[in-house]
Scaffold this active site. Structure first.
Site, PDB file in Angstrom:
ATOM      1  N   ASP A  10       0.880  -1.187   0.000  1.00 14.49           N
ATOM      2  CA  ASP A  10       0.000   0.000   0.000  1.00 14.49           C
ATOM      3  C   ASP A  10       0.908   1.224   0.000  1.00 14.49           C
ATOM      4  OD1 ASP A  10      -2.246   1.718   0.253  1.00 14.49           O
ATOM      5  OD2 ASP A  10      -2.048   1.748   2.427  1.00 14.49           O
ATOM      6  N   SER A  11       0.307   2.380  -0.259  1.00 13.86           N
ATOM      7  CA  SER A  11       1.058   3.631  -0.196  1.00 13.86           C
ATOM      8  C   SER A  11       1.499   3.917   1.239  1.00 13.86           C
ATOM      9  CB  SER A  11       0.173   4.783  -0.656  1.00 13.86           C
ATOM     10  OG  SER A  11      -0.923   4.916   0.235  1.00 13.86           O
ATOM     11  N   TYR A  42      -0.367   8.588  -2.247  1.00 17.88           N
ATOM     12  CA  TYR A  42      -0.334   8.361  -3.697  1.00 17.88           C
ATOM     13  C   TYR A  42      -1.465   9.146  -4.378  1.00 17.88           C
ATOM     14  CZ  TYR A  42       2.745   4.152  -3.502  1.00 17.88           C
ATOM     15  OH  TYR A  42       3.791   3.263  -3.346  1.00 17.88           O
ATOM     16  N   GLY A  43      -2.543   9.388  -3.624  1.00 18.63           N
ATOM     17  CA  GLY A  43      -3.770   9.961  -4.193  1.00 18.63           C
ATOM     18  C   GLY A  43      -3.581  11.174  -5.094  1.00 18.63           C
ATOM     19  N   CYS A  73      -4.429  -1.145  -2.036  1.00 25.28           N
ATOM     20  CA  CYS A  73      -4.540   0.299  -2.196  1.00 25.28           C
ATOM     21  C   CYS A  73      -5.467   0.558  -3.380  1.00 25.28           C
ATOM     22  CB  CYS A  73      -3.146   0.853  -2.483  1.00 25.28           C
ATOM     23  SG  CYS A  73      -3.092   2.617  -2.837  1.00 25.28           S
ATOM     24  N   ASN A  74      -6.555   1.263  -3.144  1.00 21.64           N
ATOM     25  CA  ASN A  74      -7.492   1.581  -4.240  1.00 21.64           C
ATOM     26  C   ASN A  74      -6.818   2.436  -5.301  1.00 21.64           C
ATOM     27  OD1 ASN A  74     -10.645   1.055  -3.231  1.00 21.64           O
ATOM     28  ND2 ASN A  74      -9.191   1.293  -1.572  1.00 21.64           N
ATOM     29  N   THR A  75      -5.997   3.374  -4.860  1.00 19.16           N
ATOM     30  CA  THR A  75      -5.355   4.303  -5.799  1.00 19.16           C
ATOM     31  C   THR A  75      -4.390   3.553  -6.729  1.00 19.16           C
ATOM     32  OG1 THR A  75      -5.465   5.907  -3.995  1.00 19.16           O
ATOM     33  CG2 THR A  75      -4.156   6.513  -5.914  1.00 19.16           C
ATOM     34  N   CYS A 183     -10.795   3.755   0.105  1.00 22.12           N
ATOM     35  CA  CYS A 183      -9.361   3.877   0.385  1.00 22.12           C
ATOM     36  C   CYS A 183      -9.083   2.967   1.577  1.00 22.12           C
ATOM     37  CB  CYS A 183      -9.030   5.332   0.723  1.00 22.12           C
ATOM     38  SG  CYS A 183      -7.360   5.578   1.381  1.00 22.12           S
ATOM     39  N   HIS A 185      -7.040   3.124   3.901  1.00 25.44           N
ATOM     40  CA  HIS A 185      -6.778   3.792   5.188  1.00 25.44           C
ATOM     41  C   HIS A 185      -8.093   4.019   5.956  1.00 25.44           C
ATOM     42  CE1 HIS A 185      -2.841   4.745   3.455  1.00 25.44           C
ATOM     43  NE2 HIS A 185      -2.453   5.298   4.597  1.00 25.44           N
TER      44      HIS A 185
HETATM   45  N1  DGL Z   1      -4.573   3.340   0.979  1.00 26.98           N
HETATM   46  C1  DGL Z   1      -4.546   4.107  -0.241  1.00 26.98           C
HETATM   47  C2  DGL Z   1      -5.793   3.798  -1.062  1.00 26.98           C
HETATM   48  O1  DGL Z   1      -6.456   2.821  -0.808  1.00 26.98           O
HETATM   49  C3  DGL Z   1      -4.308   5.521   0.088  1.00 26.98           C
HETATM   50  C4  DGL Z   1      -3.923   6.320  -1.105  1.00 26.98           C
HETATM   51  C5  DGL Z   1      -3.013   7.468  -0.852  1.00 26.98           C
HETATM   52  O2  DGL Z   1      -1.871   7.225  -0.432  1.00 26.98           O
HETATM   53  O3  DGL Z   1      -3.414   8.596  -1.142  1.00 26.98           O
HETATM   54  O4  DGL Z   1      -6.151   4.493  -1.978  1.00 26.98           O
END
Ligand code: DGL
Length: 259
Positions: A10-11, A42-43, A73-75, A183, A185
């Site tokens: 994940d990010s 990452y967003g 991570c969705n992003t 997300c 998080h």
């Molecule tokens: N956990 C990441 C997600 O699911 C967070 C993305 C980010 O770092 O902005 O998108």
């Protein structure tokens, strides 16, 4: 081959919400988790940058012989999983906002999606949204700043409450009855969200579904670890291990790693 670890990245620390589900459903599996906190969030980054970071994380996990990779991570999923699947032969599991169950079950015809800018602006998100939520009022909200607060150990802070109230307002004004957490998080916000939302609003998080899909794909590839000896779980961050450790209730060891 089946004893090789599952790689998860994940990010940052958010993907531990997925790691927990996987570890609880598949306790025999060895795992390696990478929190790329040094590069979070990452967003707001563009697609190219997200793909580059996803390659870096994937190549580290492949260098440790991971048999399957979960993009927790969705992003990263919505921007990079197509590229990863085309480039590497290992199976990938991803996560994207669960619009479909919310769209199918809403009674008020309005659903809220809280996700990052990278996820909401992705082609994959538009495609899924177009497929399942065409006739529904979808209130999309970028959760600007939430990931940074969680990464800096400010999950339970006044700043977080202020942000959440601001982001939930347009959704409540539109009378949503489902809130989709887009997300990884965000499941850590659950107690705060339950407090801030009226009781008729249901919150959808797809962590458990990702764990079930991981199990199904491992089974399909004959990669399930059937050994009953204690599994080895290596959790790494290139940020602050203390923050991640607290999200894991201090039950698992987290090490700093420069990857
Ligand atoms: N956990 C990441 C997600 O699911 C967070 C993305 C980010 O770092 O902005 O998108």
């Amino acid at each position: 081959m089946s004893k090789l670890p599952i790689g998860i990245f994940d990010s940052g620390v958010g993907g531990t919400s997925i790691w927990k589900e996987i570890h609880s459903l598949l306790p025999n599996e060895n795992t390696i988790y990478l929190a790329d906190s040094a590069n979070a969030p990452y967003g707001p980054k563009g697609k190219e940058a997200i793909i580059k970071l996803s390659i870096k994380n994937t190549e580290y996990l492949l260098s440790k012989d991971c048999k399957l990779i979960v993009v927790a991570c969705n992003t990263a999923t919505t921007n990079a999983i197509d590229f990863l699947r085309k480039t590497y032969s290992v199976p990938f599991i991803g996560i994207e906002p669960a619009i479909k169950p919310a769209a199918l079950q809403t009674k008020t015809n309005a659903i809220g999606i809280l996700a990052t800018k990278g996820t909401l602006s992705s082609a994959l998100f538009s495609k899924t949204s177009g497929l399942f939520a065409n006739n529904i009022n979808v209130i999309e909200q970028v959760g600007e700043g939430i990931v940074q607060l969680i990464e800096s150990g400010k999950l339970h802070s006044d700043e977080m409450i202020v942000l959440l109230k601001l982001y939930l307002k347009p959704m409540l004004d539109a009378n949503i009855d489902y809130l989709v957490l887009g997300c990884t998080h965000y499941p850590y916000l659950m107690p705060l969200l339950i407090d801030l939302l009226p009781s008729n609003v249901k919150i959808i998080d797809s962590g458990e579904a990702v764990a079930r899909q991981t199990k199904a794909i491992l089974g399909q590839y004959d990669l399930l670890n059937t050994e009953t000896v204690h599994s080895k779980n290596e959790l790494f961050t290139n940020g602050n291990p203390v923050v991640m450790q607290s999200l894991l209730d201090g039950k698992f060891n987290v090490d700093y790693l420069d990857f």
